[in-house]
Write a protein that holds these residues in place. Structure first.
Motif, PDB file in Angstrom:
ATOM      1  N   THR A 219       0.811  -1.221   0.000  1.00  0.00           N
ATOM      2  CA  THR A 219       0.000   0.000   0.000  1.00  0.00           C
ATOM      3  C   THR A 219       0.847   1.275   0.000  1.00  0.00           C
ATOM      4  O   THR A 219       0.363   2.332  -0.396  1.00  0.00           O
ATOM      5  N   THR A 220       2.093   1.177   0.453  1.00  0.00           N
ATOM      6  CA  THR A 220       2.973   2.344   0.533  1.00  0.00           C
ATOM      7  C   THR A 220       4.166   2.157  -0.382  1.00  0.00           C
ATOM      8  O   THR A 220       4.768   1.082  -0.429  1.00  0.00           O
ATOM      9  N   SER A 221       4.485   3.204  -1.124  1.00  0.00           N
ATOM     10  CA  SER A 221       5.667   3.171  -1.988  1.00  0.00           C
ATOM     11  C   SER A 221       6.470   4.444  -1.781  1.00  0.00           C
ATOM     12  O   SER A 221       5.918   5.512  -1.493  1.00  0.00           O
ATOM     13  N   ILE A 222       7.770   4.298  -1.906  1.00  0.00           N
ATOM     14  CA  ILE A 222       8.684   5.434  -1.894  1.00  0.00           C
ATOM     15  C   ILE A 222       9.559   5.293  -3.120  1.00  0.00           C
ATOM     16  O   ILE A 222      10.191   4.249  -3.317  1.00  0.00           O
ATOM     17  N   ASN A 223       9.562   6.304  -3.965  1.00  0.00           N
ATOM     18  CA  ASN A 223      10.379   6.198  -5.168  1.00  0.00           C
ATOM     19  C   ASN A 223      11.089   7.507  -5.471  1.00  0.00           C
ATOM     20  O   ASN A 223      10.708   8.573  -4.966  1.00  0.00           O
ATOM     21  N   PHE A 224      12.122   7.385  -6.277  1.00  0.00           N
ATOM     22  CA  PHE A 224      12.928   8.530  -6.666  1.00  0.00           C
ATOM     23  C   PHE A 224      12.820   8.747  -8.160  1.00  0.00           C
ATOM     24  O   PHE A 224      12.892   7.805  -8.957  1.00  0.00           O
ATOM     25  N   THR A 225      12.644  10.000  -8.548  1.00  0.00           N
ATOM     26  CA  THR A 225      12.614  10.385  -9.952  1.00  0.00           C
ATOM     27  C   THR A 225      13.535  11.582 -10.142  1.00  0.00           C
ATOM     28  O   THR A 225      13.937  12.250  -9.174  1.00  0.00           O
ATOM     29  N   GLY A 226      13.872  11.843 -11.383  1.00  0.00           N
ATOM     30  CA  GLY A 226      14.652  13.029 -11.713  1.00  0.00           C
ATOM     31  C   GLY A 226      16.037  13.072 -11.107  1.00  0.00           C
ATOM     32  O   GLY A 226      16.576  14.166 -10.866  1.00  0.00           O
ATOM     33  N   ILE A 227      16.647  11.912 -10.884  1.00  0.00           N
ATOM     34  CA  ILE A 227      18.015  11.908 -10.334  1.00  0.00           C
ATOM     35  C   ILE A 227      18.978  12.424 -11.389  1.00  0.00           C
ATOM     36  O   ILE A 227      19.050  11.876 -12.497  1.00  0.00           O
ATOM     37  N   ALA A 228      19.698  13.471 -11.064  1.00  0.00           N
ATOM     38  CA  ALA A 228      20.672  14.058 -11.989  1.00  0.00           C
ATOM     39  C   ALA A 228      21.924  14.422 -11.215  1.00  0.00           C
ATOM     40  O   ALA A 228      21.840  15.019 -10.135  1.00  0.00           O
ATOM     41  N   ILE A 229      23.067  14.076 -11.740  1.00  0.00           N
ATOM     42  CA  ILE A 229      24.332  14.297 -11.052  1.00  0.00           C
ATOM     43  C   ILE A 229      25.258  15.135 -11.919  1.00  0.00           C
ATOM     44  O   ILE A 229      25.456  14.835 -13.095  1.00  0.00           O
ATOM     45  N   THR A 230      25.799  16.170 -11.310  1.00  0.00           N
ATOM     46  CA  THR A 230      26.846  16.974 -11.967  1.00  0.00           C
ATOM     47  C   THR A 230      28.159  16.666 -11.271  1.00  0.00           C
ATOM     48  O   THR A 230      28.260  16.771 -10.044  1.00  0.00           O
ATOM     49  N   LYS A 231      29.158  16.289 -12.047  1.00  0.00           N
ATOM     50  CA  LYS A 231      30.445  15.950 -11.461  1.00  0.00           C
ATOM     51  C   LYS A 231      31.434  17.095 -11.616  1.00  0.00           C
ATOM     52  O   LYS A 231      31.290  17.956 -12.487  1.00  0.00           O
ATOM     53  N   THR A 232      32.421  17.105 -10.736  1.00  0.00           N
ATOM     54  CA  THR A 232      33.463  18.120 -10.819  1.00  0.00           C
ATOM     55  C   THR A 232      34.259  17.913 -12.088  1.00  0.00           C
ATOM     56  O   THR A 232      34.453  16.799 -12.553  1.00  0.00           O
ATOM     57  N   LYS A 233      34.721  18.987 -12.669  1.00  0.00           N
ATOM     58  CA  LYS A 233      35.467  18.904 -13.933  1.00  0.00           C
ATOM     59  C   LYS A 233      36.922  18.596 -13.648  1.00  0.00           C
ATOM     60  O   LYS A 233      37.456  18.924 -12.637  1.00  0.00           O
TER      61      LYS A 233
END
Length: 233
Positions: A219-233
């Protein structure tokens, strides 16, 4: 709106977590530099991509809570782990703060939500990041949802630090050292406060996340969307 925001932040704490999110590992990890043998905590974190975390300049993600198939809460986060700058967008409000600065009441409420949501996102790293903990292990345990036999690692927080001290997590992982299920026990109670799965793993810029969690009754869900990572240059 902000009063409503504070209330929803409070009720949306599906799990309680230690008030510490660090970008450096504890003494256990430092010791690993002197030996080729990794502890279980280090191995779990490494497989999840801990070595790539040092390259992360910014991470964005949305934390979503669902009840009976409907999304009831979404929090959108932007976090710079190096500066500890955090931005939350939820319920039409935007709240920005630095975790190393003195926080007002609204920022503290936001930070409690931040700690909670980050714990769901990268729990493997918390095994080696967080101090003031006791780690124990048990082999060949029965996972509570699938009933499969898995190894278990537990983390217990001391009763002095953090927003909600004394909490415990029993984590079940497979032969590939991936989290599959966990039990959250508020205040180290013997009765579980919540049990969920770890599902739909995605690897982004070298970091692996379980993007979906389901309660035992579905009945309960936890989810992640829109994960975006910027790395150091």
């Amino acid at each position: 709106m902000k009063n409503t925001f504070l209330v929803l932040c409070a009720i949306a704490m599906i799990s309680s977590c230690k008030n510490e999110t660090s970008t450096s590992t504890d003494s256990e990890t430092a010791a690993s530099e002197k030996t080729t043998e990794l502890s279980t905590s280090q191995r779990l974190a490494k497989i999840a991509g801990l070595e790539s975390w040092n390259e992360v300049e910014e991470i964005k993600f949305s934390f979503n809570v669902g009840k009976t198939g409907k999304t009831v809460l979404t929090r959108n986060w932007t976090w710079n782990p190096n500066t500890n700058d955090v931005q939350l967008i939820a319920l039409g409000d935007t709240i920005s703060y630095n975790r190393d600065s003195k926080l007002d009441s609204l920022q503290i409420s936001s930070d409690r939500a931040f700690i909670n949501d980050v714990y769901w996102l990268i729990p493997e790293f918390k095994l080696v990041w967080d101090q003031g903990t006791t780690i124990t292990e048990k082999k060949s345990q029965t996972a509570p949802i699938s009933k499969d036999t898995m190894d278990m690692i537990s983390i217990l927080y001391n009763n002095k630090a953090g927003y909600t001290p004394g909490d415990a997590y029993d984590i079940y992982y497979d032969d590939d050292h991936k989290f599959k299920e966990w039990v959250y026990r508020r205040g180290n109670d013997s009765t579980p406060s919540m049990i969920t799965t770890f599902e739909k793993f995605k690897t982004i810029e070298g970091l692996t996340f379980a993007t979906d969690h389901r309660s035992s009754d579905g009945t309960t869900s936890i989810n992640f969307t829109g994960i975006a990572i910027t790395k150091t240059k």
